[in-house]
Design a protein around this motif. Structure first.
Motif, PDB file in Angstrom:
ATOM      1  N   LYS A   1       1.152  -1.217  -0.058  1.00 51.91           N
ATOM      2  CA  LYS A   1      -0.359   0.149  -0.363  1.00 51.91           C
ATOM      3  C   LYS A   1       0.558   1.520   0.506  1.00 51.91           C
ATOM      4  O   LYS A   1       0.236   2.531  -0.716  1.00 51.91           O
ATOM      5  CB  LYS A   1      -0.827   0.308   1.370  1.00 51.91           C
ATOM      6  CG  LYS A   1      -2.301  -0.453   1.738  1.00 51.91           C
ATOM      7  CD  LYS A   1      -3.257  -0.096  -0.046  1.00 51.91           C
ATOM      8  CE  LYS A   1      -4.646  -1.103   1.390  1.00 51.91           C
ATOM      9  NZ  LYS A   1      -5.734  -0.219   0.459  1.00 51.91           N
ATOM     10  N   LEU A   2       1.945   1.134   1.101  1.00 50.16           N
ATOM     11  CA  LEU A   2       2.823   2.063   0.582  1.00 50.16           C
ATOM     12  C   LEU A   2       4.767   2.082  -0.073  1.00 50.16           C
ATOM     13  O   LEU A   2       4.770   1.197   0.967  1.00 50.16           O
ATOM     14  CB  LEU A   2       3.306   2.933   1.971  1.00 50.16           C
ATOM     15  CG  LEU A   2       3.235   3.373   2.891  1.00 50.16           C
ATOM     16  CD1 LEU A   2       3.103   4.866   2.622  1.00 50.16           C
ATOM     17  CD2 LEU A   2       4.484   4.317   4.240  1.00 50.16           C
ATOM     18  N   ASP A   3       4.282   2.855  -0.947  1.00 52.56           N
ATOM     19  CA  ASP A   3       6.150   2.794  -1.560  1.00 52.56           C
ATOM     20  C   ASP A   3       6.055   3.802  -0.814  1.00 52.56           C
ATOM     21  O   ASP A   3       7.616   4.719  -0.293  1.00 52.56           O
ATOM     22  CB  ASP A   3       5.936   4.286  -3.021  1.00 52.56           C
ATOM     23  CG  ASP A   3       7.338   3.393  -3.466  1.00 52.56           C
ATOM     24  OD1 ASP A   3       8.236   3.533  -2.790  1.00 52.56           O
ATOM     25  OD2 ASP A   3       6.599   4.379  -4.494  1.00 52.56           O
ATOM     26  N   VAL A   4       7.618   2.976  -0.078  1.00 45.87           N
ATOM     27  CA  VAL A   4       8.840   3.253   1.021  1.00 45.87           C
ATOM     28  C   VAL A   4       9.784   4.034   0.549  1.00 45.87           C
ATOM     29  O   VAL A   4      10.491   4.459   1.401  1.00 45.87           O
ATOM     30  CB  VAL A   4       9.226   2.074   1.825  1.00 45.87           C
ATOM     31  CG1 VAL A   4       7.918   1.170   3.312  1.00 45.87           C
ATOM     32  CG2 VAL A   4      10.340   1.192   1.101  1.00 45.87           C
ATOM     33  N   TRP A   5       9.845   4.081  -0.968  1.00 38.50           N
ATOM     34  CA  TRP A   5      11.236   5.171  -1.501  1.00 38.50           C
ATOM     35  C   TRP A   5      10.523   6.756  -1.930  1.00 38.50           C
ATOM     36  O   TRP A   5      11.533   6.799  -2.333  1.00 38.50           O
ATOM     37  CB  TRP A   5      11.853   3.765  -3.110  1.00 38.50           C
ATOM     38  CG  TRP A   5      12.391   2.748  -2.176  1.00 38.50           C
ATOM     39  CD1 TRP A   5      11.139   1.746  -2.429  1.00 38.50           C
ATOM     40  CD2 TRP A   5      12.990   2.040  -1.540  1.00 38.50           C
ATOM     41  NE1 TRP A   5      12.290   0.708  -2.304  1.00 38.50           N
ATOM     42  CE2 TRP A   5      13.464   1.411  -1.491  1.00 38.50           C
ATOM     43  CE3 TRP A   5      14.277   3.419  -0.839  1.00 38.50           C
ATOM     44  CZ2 TRP A   5      14.089   0.699  -0.942  1.00 38.50           C
ATOM     45  CZ3 TRP A   5      15.113   2.654  -0.576  1.00 38.50           C
ATOM     46  CH2 TRP A   5      15.354   1.064  -0.201  1.00 38.50           C
TER      47      TRP A   5
ATOM     48  N   THR B   1      12.142  -4.484   2.912  1.00 38.01           N
ATOM     49  CA  THR B   1      12.190  -3.285   3.372  1.00 38.01           C
ATOM     50  C   THR B   1      11.204  -2.363   4.315  1.00 38.01           C
ATOM     51  O   THR B   1      10.014  -2.569   3.725  1.00 38.01           O
ATOM     52  CB  THR B   1      12.956  -2.124   1.782  1.00 38.01           C
ATOM     53  OG1 THR B   1      13.601  -2.263   1.147  1.00 38.01           O
ATOM     54  CG2 THR B   1      12.512  -0.985   2.454  1.00 38.01           C
ATOM     55  N   THR B   2      11.162  -2.040   5.404  1.00 39.27           N
ATOM     56  CA  THR B   2      10.076  -1.559   6.226  1.00 39.27           C
ATOM     57  C   THR B   2      10.460  -0.059   6.997  1.00 39.27           C
ATOM     58  O   THR B   2      11.389   0.055   6.960  1.00 39.27           O
ATOM     59  CB  THR B   2       9.224  -2.700   6.569  1.00 39.27           C
ATOM     60  OG1 THR B   2       8.250  -2.303   7.369  1.00 39.27           O
ATOM     61  CG2 THR B   2      10.841  -2.418   8.105  1.00 39.27           C
ATOM     62  N   LEU B   3       9.215   0.251   7.375  1.00 34.53           N
ATOM     63  CA  LEU B   3       9.753   1.467   8.385  1.00 34.53           C
ATOM     64  C   LEU B   3       9.667   0.987   9.987  1.00 34.53           C
ATOM     65  O   LEU B   3       8.704   0.920  10.237  1.00 34.53           O
ATOM     66  CB  LEU B   3       8.230   2.755   7.695  1.00 34.53           C
ATOM     67  CG  LEU B   3       8.973   2.976   6.848  1.00 34.53           C
ATOM     68  CD1 LEU B   3       7.565   4.248   5.982  1.00 34.53           C
ATOM     69  CD2 LEU B   3       9.938   3.632   6.083  1.00 34.53           C
TER      70      LEU B   3
END
Length: 146
Positions: free
Chosen positions: A50-54, A102-104
């Protein structure tokens, strides 16, 4: 307050309920506060991608994010960060490589880390990840204006 029906309400009601829940946390001691937030975000409906971390320029604001009906793991990290920011608690949002993901992650001043394990608050010293980028509160101001 966690009730699965929270995610079945309309967007306006959800924002009001999220505000009321955050207000109910203000008097908790830090350890309880962090654990309650981690557990609440562990229970959100899950999805992938859902979220583009880049591309942080396209990240939703807190009020846009809470209207989502499902969350990827990085989206949960962003939600944890927003919850803390709206409570006036400074933290860092870390774009991280953890295992093959890859995460937050959210790091608190007390060297605590959230969104490393679902629903848990751990010591930074008990974690292993590669920091790709750190977003300080000043970096996030355009999204969280409190």
């Amino acid at each position: 307050m966690y009730n699965q029906s929270f995610w079945e309400t309309d967007k306006h009601t959800r924002m009001l309920m999220w505000r009321d829940w955050r207000n109910s946390l203000k008097e908790l001691p830090n350890e309880s506060l962090y654990q309650t937030i981690a557990e609440w975000w562990r229970m959100v409906p899950m999805s992938s991608g859902k979220l583009d971390v880049w591309n942080d320029k396209n990240w939703p604001t807190p009020w846009e994010l809470i209207t989502f009906t499902s969350f990827c793991n990085p989206g949960k990290g962003l939600g944890i960060y927003y919850t803390l920011a709206l409570l006036g608690i400074e933290s860092e949002l870390i774009l991280a490589q953890k295992d093959a993901e890859t995460t937050l992650l959210v790091r608190l001043e007390e060297e605590k880390l959230l969104n490393y394990y679902e629903g848990d608050v751990i010591n930074v010293s008990d974690s292993s990840y590669e920091t790709l980028k750190i977003f300080a509160p000043a970096d996030m101001y355009r999204l969280v204006k409190v």
